[in-house]
Enzyme design. Structure first.
Site, PDB file in Angstrom:
ATOM      1  CG  ASP A 107      -1.998   1.017   1.222  1.00 33.34           C
ATOM      2  OD1 ASP A 107      -1.788   2.112   0.656  1.00 33.34           O
ATOM      3  OD2 ASP A 107      -3.068   0.748   1.791  1.00 33.34           O
ATOM      4  CB  ALA A 122      -3.914   7.970  -8.303  1.00 33.97           C
ATOM      5  CB  THR A 136      -4.962  14.610 -13.639  1.00 33.00           C
ATOM      6  OG1 THR A 136      -6.046  14.764 -14.552  1.00 33.00           O
ATOM      7  CG2 THR A 136      -5.330  15.325 -12.345  1.00 33.00           C
ATOM      8  CG  ASP A 137      -6.407  16.890 -18.296  1.00 31.58           C
ATOM      9  OD1 ASP A 137      -6.806  16.120 -17.387  1.00 31.58           O
ATOM     10  OD2 ASP A 137      -6.890  16.888 -19.436  1.00 31.58           O
ATOM     11  CD  GLU A 138     -10.311  15.049 -14.401  1.00 30.91           C
ATOM     12  OE1 GLU A 138     -11.077  15.345 -13.466  1.00 30.91           O
ATOM     13  OE2 GLU A 138     -10.310  13.948 -14.969  1.00 30.91           O
ATOM     14  CE1 TYR A 186      -7.757  11.554 -10.026  1.00 32.25           C
ATOM     15  CE2 TYR A 186      -8.729  12.917 -11.740  1.00 32.25           C
ATOM     16  CZ  TYR A 186      -7.697  12.115 -11.283  1.00 32.25           C
ATOM     17  OH  TYR A 186      -6.613  11.887 -12.079  1.00 32.25           O
ATOM     18  CE  LYS A 198      -3.266  12.556  -9.468  1.00 29.52           C
ATOM     19  NZ  LYS A 198      -2.385  11.410  -9.137  1.00 29.52           N
ATOM     20  CG  ASN A 255      -3.189   8.508 -20.603  1.00 31.89           C
ATOM     21  OD1 ASN A 255      -2.240   7.843 -21.017  1.00 31.89           O
ATOM     22  ND2 ASN A 255      -3.054   9.762 -20.201  1.00 31.89           N
ATOM     23  CE  LYS A 309     -11.191   6.527 -14.847  1.00 28.11           C
ATOM     24  NZ  LYS A 309      -9.762   6.716 -15.016  1.00 28.11           N
ATOM     25  N   PRO A 337     -24.472   5.037 -21.483  1.00 22.97           N
ATOM     26  CG  PRO A 337     -23.874   4.807 -19.235  1.00 22.97           C
ATOM     27  CD  PRO A 337     -23.911   4.064 -20.536  1.00 22.97           C
ATOM     28  NE  ARG A 389     -13.477  15.558 -19.139  1.00 24.04           N
ATOM     29  CZ  ARG A 389     -14.427  16.459 -18.908  1.00 24.04           C
ATOM     30  NH1 ARG A 389     -14.566  17.509 -19.707  1.00 24.04           N
ATOM     31  NH2 ARG A 389     -15.238  16.318 -17.875  1.00 24.04           N
TER      32      ARG A 389
END
Length: 320
Positions: free
Chosen positions: A53, A76, A117-119, A138, A142, A168, A177, A193, A202
């Protein structure tokens, strides 16, 4: 070069292990093997493996014994829907896990690569120096880890960098995803959905490109806490992707519009100072579709997961 790949049994981490093998490097993979980290992802790779872990003291013992030159952290919780459903897991793994590795870097002196991440930029089109504006639990986790990396570089003088890829896609991505979920549901004759109006945009990059670029960054970095954006430069919304999936698969994609996700960002966009080539999106989508078509053994055990079966699993957080 001795490298530990933390989270190396996951989607991007296992692609990076394959990239290291291409370069003649046999890494040590450390992974807890939670739902998205699977030994099947490392099939036919050359590596050593320890199950552990990222949040544990065991990580320090492993690093001390192995004495790596570089530790790269792919470990992550990554799915925004799950972060809405249970944000606590994202805080402990994404933030406390990263701090645990930073503490190990402080003690043992290895170079540390943190995969972000780009987020973290939110809906702004960010370059490496743009402010962080995370929207979801999320992306907030990050962004928090990114700030700890910066703080440890400045306060303790560790050698570390940040890498921020865009969305990705590719083989071995867990079917929560969008792209693998759409491919598998289409193969099974199920509807796909789509949140809201389906026009959330994105920036997409093929996972093998990400692995290659991260390796190149590792060779050239100055290790002073700098960030490296890795956009794919190929921005498409959900409806455009599903239309292309119809074209590459030759199958009808049945769309079901569902209520929008809370706090849903309309777009992600990044600017980078680097230059590199990437796989054209439609070509990468075709490769991805063929992989899922020919590897049912990999995904069939996964399709009972609630984030695959249910259209809006995050609604559980509202008590519905």
């Amino acid at each position: 070069m001795k490298i530990i790949v933390v989270g190396g049994a996951g989607f991007i981490g296992s692609a990076f292990v394959r990239e290291l093998n291409k370069r003649g490097i046999r890494p040590l993979v450390v992974d807890l093997l939670t739902y998205a980290g699977r030994k099947e992802n490392l099939k036919e790779t050359d590596h050593d493996f320890i199950q552990a872990d990222v949040r544990s003291e065991q990580i320090h013992d492993i690093i001390k014994d192995y004495s790596p030159d570089v530790v790269i952290n792919f470990a992550a919780e990554t799915h925004v829907d799950r972060s809405i459903y249970k944000p606590q897991d994202f805080i402990t793994t994404n933030v406390l896990g990263a701090v645990n590795l930073l503490e190990a870097s402080r003690k043992f002196g290895f170079k540390y690569i943190h995969i972000s991440t780009d987020e973290v930029y939110g809906e702004e089109c960010g370059d490496e120096n743009s402010p962080l504006r995370p929207s979801s639990p999320y992306s907030a986790s990050k962004a928090s880890a990114d700030l700890f990396v910066k703080a440890y570089v400045r306060t303790y003088g560790i050698n570390a960098i940040l890498v921020r890829p865009s969305n990705n896609y590719g083989p071995r991505q867990f079917p929560e995803k969008l792209i693998p979920k759409a491919i598998i549901r289409t193969l099974l004759g199920m509807h796909v959905p789509v949140y809201g109006d389906g026009k959330a945009e994105r920036d997409w990059i093929f996972v093998e490109d990400t692995a290659r670029i991260v390796f190149d960054v590792m060779r050239k970095a100055e290790w002073k806490g700098e960030a490296y954006n890795i956009p794919g430069g190929q921005r498409y919304n959900v409806l455009e992707i599903l239309k292309m999936l119809e074209e590459v698969s030759g199958k009808e994609v049945r769309i079901k519009f569902v209520s929008d996700r809370p706090g849903h960002d309309r777009r992600y966009c990044m600017i980078t100072r680097m230059k590199y080539e990437v796989t054209p999106f439609k070509e990468g989508l075709r490769k991805t579709y063929k992989w899922y078509l020919n590897n049912r053994w990999w995904w069939e055990p996964l399709i009972t997961d609630k984030f695959f079966v249910e259209d809006e699993p995050w609604l559980a957080v509202k008590g519905k």
